[in-house]
Design an enzyme around this catalytic site. Sequence first.
Site, PDB file in Angstrom:
ATOM      1  N   ARG A  53       0.801  -1.222   0.000  1.00 22.51           N
ATOM      2  CA  ARG A  53       0.000   0.000   0.000  1.00 22.51           C
ATOM      3  C   ARG A  53       0.836   1.275   0.000  1.00 22.51           C
ATOM      4  O   ARG A  53       0.585   2.185  -0.800  1.00 22.51           O
ATOM      5  CB  ARG A  53      -0.919   0.050   1.243  1.00 22.51           C
ATOM      6  CG  ARG A  53      -2.191  -0.711   1.110  1.00 22.51           C
ATOM      7  CD  ARG A  53      -2.570  -1.327   2.442  1.00 22.51           C
ATOM      8  NE  ARG A  53      -1.592  -2.358   2.745  1.00 22.51           N
ATOM      9  CZ  ARG A  53      -1.720  -3.613   2.316  1.00 22.51           C
ATOM     10  NH1 ARG A  53      -2.774  -3.966   1.664  1.00 22.51           N
ATOM     11  NH2 ARG A  53      -0.778  -4.500   2.549  1.00 22.51           N
ATOM     12  N   THR A  54       1.800   1.381   0.898  1.00 25.02           N
ATOM     13  CA  THR A  54       2.468   2.675   1.077  1.00 25.02           C
ATOM     14  C   THR A  54       3.270   3.032  -0.175  1.00 25.02           C
ATOM     15  O   THR A  54       3.141   4.135  -0.720  1.00 25.02           O
ATOM     16  CB  THR A  54       3.378   2.634   2.323  1.00 25.02           C
ATOM     17  OG1 THR A  54       2.627   2.106   3.398  1.00 25.02           O
ATOM     18  CG2 THR A  54       3.887   4.014   2.677  1.00 25.02           C
ATOM     19  N   LYS A  82      26.941  -3.672  -2.882  1.00 24.26           N
ATOM     20  CA  LYS A  82      28.410  -3.636  -3.030  1.00 24.26           C
ATOM     21  C   LYS A  82      29.075  -3.025  -1.811  1.00 24.26           C
ATOM     22  O   LYS A  82      30.281  -2.811  -1.797  1.00 24.26           O
ATOM     23  CB  LYS A  82      28.788  -2.802  -4.262  1.00 24.26           C
ATOM     24  CG  LYS A  82      28.173  -3.275  -5.555  1.00 24.26           C
ATOM     25  CD  LYS A  82      28.548  -2.276  -6.670  1.00 24.26           C
ATOM     26  CE  LYS A  82      27.538  -2.309  -7.796  1.00 24.26           C
ATOM     27  NZ  LYS A  82      27.594  -1.088  -8.618  1.00 24.26           N
ATOM     28  N   ARG A 103      11.197   3.692   3.616  1.00 27.63           N
ATOM     29  CA  ARG A 103      10.837   2.710   4.659  1.00 27.63           C
ATOM     30  C   ARG A 103      12.085   1.914   4.997  1.00 27.63           C
ATOM     31  O   ARG A 103      12.821   1.487   4.099  1.00 27.63           O
ATOM     32  CB  ARG A 103       9.741   1.773   4.180  1.00 27.63           C
ATOM     33  CG  ARG A 103       9.482   0.644   5.169  1.00 27.63           C
ATOM     34  CD  ARG A 103       8.273  -0.171   4.820  1.00 27.63           C
ATOM     35  NE  ARG A 103       7.037   0.579   5.059  1.00 27.63           N
ATOM     36  CZ  ARG A 103       5.822   0.054   4.932  1.00 27.63           C
ATOM     37  NH1 ARG A 103       5.676  -1.197   4.562  1.00 27.63           N
ATOM     38  NH2 ARG A 103       4.756   0.778   5.183  1.00 27.63           N
ATOM     39  N   HIS A 131       4.744   5.704  11.591  1.00 29.50           N
ATOM     40  CA  HIS A 131       4.288   5.594  10.201  1.00 29.50           C
ATOM     41  C   HIS A 131       3.315   6.768   9.974  1.00 29.50           C
ATOM     42  O   HIS A 131       2.098   6.593   9.905  1.00 29.50           O
ATOM     43  CB  HIS A 131       3.590   4.245  10.011  1.00 29.50           C
ATOM     44  CG  HIS A 131       3.323   3.857   8.589  1.00 29.50           C
ATOM     45  ND1 HIS A 131       3.444   4.732   7.523  1.00 29.50           N
ATOM     46  CD2 HIS A 131       2.927   2.665   8.052  1.00 29.50           C
ATOM     47  CE1 HIS A 131       3.130   4.095   6.399  1.00 29.50           C
ATOM     48  NE2 HIS A 131       2.826   2.838   6.696  1.00 29.50           N
TER      49      HIS A 131
END
Length: 305
Positions: A53-54, A82, A103, A131
């Site tokens: 969703r986000t 890397k 996130r 959030h």
Amino acid sequence: MDFAGKSIISIREMDKNSLLKIIETSNRVKNGEYKNFLTGKVLATLFFEPSTRTRLSFESAMRYMGGGVIGFSGTEYTSIKKGETLQDTIMTVSGYCNVIVMRHPVEGTARLASEIAIVPVINAGDGANQHPTQTFLDLFTLSELFANLSDVRVGFLGDLKYGRTVHSLAYALSLYQSPLWFIAPDLLRMPEYLTQEIKENGSRVHEVDDLERLEEHIDVLYVTRIQKERFGDMQEYERIAGCYRVTKKVVDMLGKDIKIMHPLPRVDEIAQEVDELENALYFRQAHNGIPVRQAVLGLVLGRLD
Ligand code: CP
């Protein structure tokens, strides 16, 4: 709060006027008052942790309003593989975009990124912490149904220990002094520091360990998934997995007007039979992610005021 050019990291830095601004702007966006207000802007979505969703609603929000999107979902094909540091990644990407949505599984990473980036950073979830844009869309959804958020009686059910969505939303509701019920087994109780802050903000807080023990009427039951990925000890998770489940029978017990919310994803804590009831608001919440995140992007990028 003037959002233009600012990062959005935590609800705990917001006041009621800022939340009202987000709700009102989202409402105008949803009503179609603005067109293509993100044209010429680029969003970078940096997702170090899974999301449906986000990430997708931010990307869709940007594209519907004429903007572009770059980013990654998982680091497998990035130079982090890397050995590049988070600092170098953020510094580099912030030269390729106008705003970053990030996130990360580690608490505090969004704030760290905001201190490095030369563009605003929007926290899309940092570990079990916060959030904020989920809270904006939760508040917006509530505001579509209740004239006054101060009067809404909200029960939070489930993983209140690790659930960042409940940490953000419960704090936001405390700014309205809404009465709150925390319904969780001992292992999953709301962190003490947050309960204290919420009480200090003026909310009455009631704590019970089981929905059956809820003796007062509530208007909204906000259900959360047990955040399996945050448990250090899987045996502890197994001990409480499946310890609550909202079924049609539970909805009946809570009364015909009860609203059932959930940030999603769900696992088994809400039975699918509940989806067909008018009480179920969770897909409406998810879909409100579009106008709300459009409003957030418009405000942060200085295209709406
Ligand atoms: N509610 C929410 O944050 O959903 P995702 O994890 O799918 O983004």
